[in-house]
Design a protein around this motif. Structure first.
Motif, PDB file in Angstrom:
ATOM      1  N   PRO A  12      19.372 -27.792 -34.430  1.00  0.00           N
ATOM      2  CA  PRO A  12      19.240 -28.634 -33.229  1.00  0.00           C
ATOM      3  C   PRO A  12      18.641 -30.010 -33.504  1.00  0.00           C
ATOM      4  O   PRO A  12      19.058 -30.999 -32.899  1.00  0.00           O
ATOM      5  N   SER A  13      17.712 -30.088 -34.437  1.00  0.00           N
ATOM      6  CA  SER A  13      17.061 -31.373 -34.732  1.00  0.00           C
ATOM      7  C   SER A  13      18.025 -32.403 -35.320  1.00  0.00           C
ATOM      8  O   SER A  13      17.744 -33.600 -35.301  1.00  0.00           O
ATOM      9  N   GLU A  14      19.175 -31.959 -35.845  1.00  0.00           N
ATOM     10  CA  GLU A  14      20.152 -32.882 -36.434  1.00  0.00           C
ATOM     11  C   GLU A  14      21.338 -33.155 -35.507  1.00  0.00           C
ATOM     12  O   GLU A  14      22.274 -33.850 -35.883  1.00  0.00           O
ATOM     13  N   ARG A  15      21.309 -32.627 -34.310  1.00  0.00           N
ATOM     14  CA  ARG A  15      22.417 -32.811 -33.367  1.00  0.00           C
ATOM     15  C   ARG A  15      22.184 -34.082 -32.547  1.00  0.00           C
ATOM     16  O   ARG A  15      21.884 -34.039 -31.359  1.00  0.00           O
ATOM     17  N   ASP A  16      22.335 -35.203 -33.217  1.00  0.00           N
ATOM     18  CA  ASP A  16      22.096 -36.490 -32.560  1.00  0.00           C
ATOM     19  C   ASP A  16      23.354 -36.980 -31.846  1.00  0.00           C
ATOM     20  O   ASP A  16      24.413 -36.361 -31.912  1.00  0.00           O
ATOM     21  N   GLY A  17      23.206 -38.102 -31.170  1.00  0.00           N
ATOM     22  CA  GLY A  17      24.307 -38.659 -30.389  1.00  0.00           C
ATOM     23  C   GLY A  17      25.548 -38.942 -31.212  1.00  0.00           C
ATOM     24  O   GLY A  17      26.674 -38.710 -30.750  1.00  0.00           O
ATOM     25  N   GLY A  18      25.376 -39.431 -32.433  1.00  0.00           N
ATOM     26  CA  GLY A  18      26.523 -39.724 -33.284  1.00  0.00           C
ATOM     27  C   GLY A  18      27.328 -38.472 -33.599  1.00  0.00           C
ATOM     28  O   GLY A  18      28.562 -38.472 -33.489  1.00  0.00           O
ATOM     29  N   LEU A  19      26.644 -37.414 -33.993  1.00  0.00           N
ATOM     30  CA  LEU A  19      27.332 -36.156 -34.293  1.00  0.00           C
ATOM     31  C   LEU A  19      27.969 -35.579 -33.033  1.00  0.00           C
ATOM     32  O   LEU A  19      29.132 -35.164 -33.059  1.00  0.00           O
ATOM     33  N   ALA A  64      33.846 -29.904 -42.322  1.00  0.00           N
ATOM     34  CA  ALA A  64      34.134 -31.329 -42.446  1.00  0.00           C
ATOM     35  C   ALA A  64      34.929 -31.615 -43.710  1.00  0.00           C
ATOM     36  O   ALA A  64      34.812 -30.919 -44.712  1.00  0.00           O
ATOM     37  N   ASP A  65      35.734 -32.652 -43.599  1.00  0.00           N
ATOM     38  CA  ASP A  65      36.466 -33.209 -44.721  1.00  0.00           C
ATOM     39  C   ASP A  65      35.811 -34.561 -44.955  1.00  0.00           C
ATOM     40  O   ASP A  65      35.955 -35.471 -44.132  1.00  0.00           O
ATOM     41  N   ALA A  66      35.053 -34.691 -46.022  1.00  0.00           N
ATOM     42  CA  ALA A  66      34.172 -35.843 -46.260  1.00  0.00           C
ATOM     43  C   ALA A  66      33.154 -35.873 -45.118  1.00  0.00           C
ATOM     44  O   ALA A  66      32.470 -34.889 -44.890  1.00  0.00           O
ATOM     45  N   ASP A  67      33.087 -36.960 -44.367  1.00  0.00           N
ATOM     46  CA  ASP A  67      32.135 -37.037 -43.252  1.00  0.00           C
ATOM     47  C   ASP A  67      32.799 -36.812 -41.903  1.00  0.00           C
ATOM     48  O   ASP A  67      32.169 -36.979 -40.865  1.00  0.00           O
ATOM     49  N   THR A  68      34.072 -36.420 -41.916  1.00  0.00           N
ATOM     50  CA  THR A  68      34.812 -36.262 -40.673  1.00  0.00           C
ATOM     51  C   THR A  68      34.895 -34.794 -40.277  1.00  0.00           C
ATOM     52  O   THR A  68      35.479 -33.987 -41.004  1.00  0.00           O
TER      53      THR A  68
END
Length: 166
Positions: A12-19, A64-68
């Motif tokens: 949860p701590s890494e589920r930011d707006g970008g992700l 993910a494939d790379a960062d996607t």
């Protein structure tokens, strides 16, 4: 054989707006490719529930494939609550790998599928799930019947009752 995919647990701590934005875009593309019964207004109305679910689900894994991101799965209380694969990665084994991981690592034995999405039902049946219930509406009360499924090799168990397959 399917190409190796990087699958990562997202706390949860890494589920930011970008992700969350990337996962919402993946969700929307997947829904548009697989949930043909939904109207534009239905998709828009579901977005807040999906965003909340992604932020709050106990176990979230992203392929993910790379960062996607190419797919994600959310598991809570032995139930696959969400599984979405980007349209260009459908039928390449990623969904199966995520379900296998959910069953193996989290004891996931339940999943709900929209009745109007027969491909999803066939996918889970191929992976050993069977129907055990049906509701007339989805979790938000929309008129989209839900097929409740469980792994056929697990007993149905409640607080007062256990039913085992012969």
């Amino acid at each position: 054989m399917a190409k190796p995919v990087n699958i990562r647990y997202i706390p949860p701590s890494e589920r930011d707006g970008g992700l969350l934005n990337k996962l919402m875009a993946l969700w929307e593309a997947s829904v548009r490719a697989t949930h043909h019964f939904l109207r534009e207004a239905d998709i828009e109305n579901l977005k807040p529930y999906v965003t909340e679910g992604l932020a709050d689900i106990r176990h979230l894994y992203v392929a993910a494939d790379a960062d996607t991101p190419t797919a994600f799965i959310g598991i809570q209380d032995k139930k696959i609550e969400m599984l979405f694969v980007s349209p260009q990665h459908l039928r390449k084994g990623i969904g199966k790998r995520l379900v296998d991981m959910a069953v193996r690592n989290h004891g996931a034995i339940f999943v709900d599928v929209n009745e109007q999405n027969p491909e999803a039902r066939a996918f889970y049946e191929k992976l050993g799930f069977v129907e055990f219930g049906r509701t007339e509406t989805d979790g938000q009360g929309n008129p989209f019947p839900i097929i409740e499924m469980r792994r056929k090799d697990f007993p149905i168990q409640t607080r007062d009752l256990t039913i085992k397959q012969n």
